[in-house]
Design an enzyme around this catalytic site. Structure first.
Site, PDB file in Angstrom:
ATOM      1  N   LYS A  44      -1.183 -60.681  20.000  1.00 51.45           N
ATOM      2  CA  LYS A  44       0.096 -60.437  19.320  1.00 51.45           C
ATOM      3  C   LYS A  44      -0.121 -59.592  18.054  1.00 51.45           C
ATOM      4  CE  LYS A  44       4.338 -61.122  18.119  1.00 51.45           C
ATOM      5  NZ  LYS A  44       5.084 -59.969  18.634  1.00 51.45           N
ATOM      6  N   ASN A  68      13.873 -57.167  23.728  1.00 52.83           N
ATOM      7  CA  ASN A  68      13.420 -58.117  22.708  1.00 52.83           C
ATOM      8  C   ASN A  68      13.539 -57.502  21.335  1.00 52.83           C
ATOM      9  OD1 ASN A  68      10.614 -57.905  21.141  1.00 52.83           O
ATOM     10  ND2 ASN A  68      10.428 -56.738  23.045  1.00 52.83           N
ATOM     11  N   ILE A  70      11.883 -59.397  18.625  1.00 51.04           N
ATOM     12  CA  ILE A  70      11.141 -60.511  18.019  1.00 51.04           C
ATOM     13  C   ILE A  70      10.913 -60.232  16.529  1.00 51.04           C
ATOM     14  CG2 ILE A  70       8.971 -61.841  18.082  1.00 51.04           C
ATOM     15  CD1 ILE A  70      10.632 -62.214  20.629  1.00 51.04           C
ATOM     16  N   GLY A  71      10.692 -58.962  16.194  1.00 46.88           N
ATOM     17  CA  GLY A  71      10.479 -58.612  14.792  1.00 46.88           C
ATOM     18  C   GLY A  71       9.070 -58.944  14.334  1.00 46.88           C
ATOM     19  N   LEU A  72       8.129 -58.825  15.282  1.00 45.29           N
ATOM     20  CA  LEU A  72       6.700 -58.965  14.968  1.00 45.29           C
ATOM     21  C   LEU A  72       6.356 -60.277  14.269  1.00 45.29           C
ATOM     22  CD1 LEU A  72       6.513 -55.245  14.191  1.00 45.29           C
ATOM     23  CD2 LEU A  72       5.057 -56.299  15.896  1.00 45.29           C
ATOM     24  N   ASN A  98      -4.107 -56.105  17.637  1.00 43.38           N
ATOM     25  CA  ASN A  98      -2.994 -55.160  17.486  1.00 43.38           C
ATOM     26  C   ASN A  98      -2.505 -55.236  16.039  1.00 43.38           C
ATOM     27  OD1 ASN A  98       0.179 -54.782  17.615  1.00 43.38           O
ATOM     28  ND2 ASN A  98      -0.634 -53.705  19.387  1.00 43.38           N
ATOM     29  N   ASN A 126      -0.307 -50.225  16.179  1.00 42.96           N
ATOM     30  CA  ASN A 126       1.103 -50.088  16.568  1.00 42.96           C
ATOM     31  C   ASN A 126       1.806 -49.215  15.529  1.00 42.96           C
ATOM     32  OD1 ASN A 126       3.754 -50.404  17.244  1.00 42.96           O
ATOM     33  ND2 ASN A 126       3.799 -52.636  17.052  1.00 42.96           N
ATOM     34  N   CYS A 129       6.526 -49.132  13.799  1.00 40.95           N
ATOM     35  CA  CYS A 129       7.165 -49.995  12.798  1.00 40.95           C
ATOM     36  C   CYS A 129       8.503 -49.410  12.345  1.00 40.95           C
ATOM     37  CB  CYS A 129       6.231 -50.137  11.596  1.00 40.95           C
ATOM     38  SG  CYS A 129       7.027 -50.812  10.152  1.00 40.95           S
ATOM     39  N   GLY A 243       3.868 -50.485  30.985  1.00 39.77           N
ATOM     40  CA  GLY A 243       5.326 -50.349  31.070  1.00 39.77           C
ATOM     41  C   GLY A 243       5.753 -50.743  32.468  1.00 39.77           C
TER      42      GLY A 243
END
Ligand code: FMN
Length: 304
Positions: A44, A68, A70-72, A98, A126, A129, A243
């Site tokens: 995660k 989703n 989730i907002g990290l 990550n 990632n 952002c 994907g």
């Protein structure tokens, strides 16, 4: 057939990894299979400080996919290093951390902390952002910003390989890929989710509290294949595709368009044992399609 893949300093026993944010910290999936059977585990997304994420609801089902926002949400880098990483089978399976941060300096600090750990095999950065300080641009949408983050991470990652994860929400993904390669990335992974939304006419409300979210699952596979095909032809570093992968044939499709390895995301929600079954199925399906080595099969798409 030998299933192993070498990927910019990583030796994977097979091309199947799990995608960030869809496989927890790995430990949650031990009831469903043997983590050491996987080619790699991407945990995660981690930030310097713990994050609670966005308000609920933050998941919505869509035709052939999910949204989703989730907002990290994550436990923060410190807790990951003290409580989670030591319990993961990092000696047998590469663990990729990550990273998520809001400016290049913070990305660099995070990279240094994670790269110093023996149990972290590589970093996946990632760059999608949405809340960046510099001008509100997504790092992943601007080649110069994407390069800046890559440089900041490369400067402080020691000898650990750096994989940069690209966003499909751009007009020209090849331009971003080239900028990140020039900035020193060791490999690329793609795609992250596509921006989308879902609404409820009866309540006249959005289905996500955040209104918009990231679309994933089989619905995005055609976009992902196109991106992997375009990017893998344009760069000299290996590409990891993801994907919508939900079968061994899907894995073959991604490798045929140029991927060295793949990551499985949303399918882990549908079937928590999916990645483990995929590792078992892949050799049989590859053999039935006449594939004798990943190297000769990779990029073998015949476009006439
Ligand atoms: C619930 C959820 C959470 C995610 N969290 C992250 C994350 O923390 N970092 C990241 O780079 N990608 C994250 N992703 C994106 C996935 O890793 C993957 O790129 C995307 O879902 C496409 O693959 P899929 O269609 O197989 O799910 C998340 C995806 C989902 C569905």
């Amino acid at each position: 057939m030998d299933q192993s893949v070498s990927l910019a300093g990583l030796n994977l026993k097979n091309p199947v990894m799990t995608a960030s944010g869809t496989f927890g910290y790995g430990l949650e999936f031990t009831p469903y299979g043997d983590l050491t059977a996987l080619g790699g585990i991407v945990v995660k997304g981690l930030s310097l400080k713990p994050r609670e994420g966005n308000p609920m609801p933050r998941i919505a089902e869509t035709p052939s996919g999910m949204l989703n926002a989730i907002g990290l949400q994550n436990c923060g880098v410190e807790r990951f290093l003290s409580d989670k990483l030591p319990r993961l089978p990092w000696k047998e399976t590469p663990i990729l951390a990550n990273l998520y941060a809001c400016d290049p300096e913070e990305f660099g600090r995070l990279a240094e902390l994670l790269a110093a750990e023996e149990g972290v095999a590589a970093l996946e950065v990632n760059i999608s952002c949405p809340n960046v300080k510099e001008g509100g641009v997504l790092f992943g949408q601007d080649p110069a910003q994407a390069a800046k983050v890559t440089e900041a991470v490369k400067k402080r990652c020691g000898t650990k390989p750096v994989m940069v994860k690209l966003s499909p929400n751009v007009a020209d993904i090849v331009a971003i890929a080239r900028a990140v390669e020039a900035a020193g990335a060791d490999s690329l992974s793609l795609i992250n989710t596509l921006t989308g939304m879902a609404v409820d006419v009866r309540t006249r409300k959005p289905r996500l509290a955040n209104v918009v979210g990231g679309l994933s699952g089989p619905a995005v596979k055609p976009v992902a294949l196109r991106c992997v095909w375009q990017v893998s032809r344009a760069v000299n570093i290996p590409v990891v595709g993801m994907g919508g992968i939900s079968s061994a044939m899907d894995v073959l499709e991604f490798i045929m368009v140029g991927a060295h390895a793949v990551q499985v995301g949303t399918a882990n929600f549908t079937r928590p044992d999916f990645a483990f079954r995929l590792v078992e199925d892949l050799p049989k399906v590859a053999a039935s399609m006449g594939v004798t080595s990943w190297e000769s099969f990779r990029g073998s798409l015949d476009v006439g």
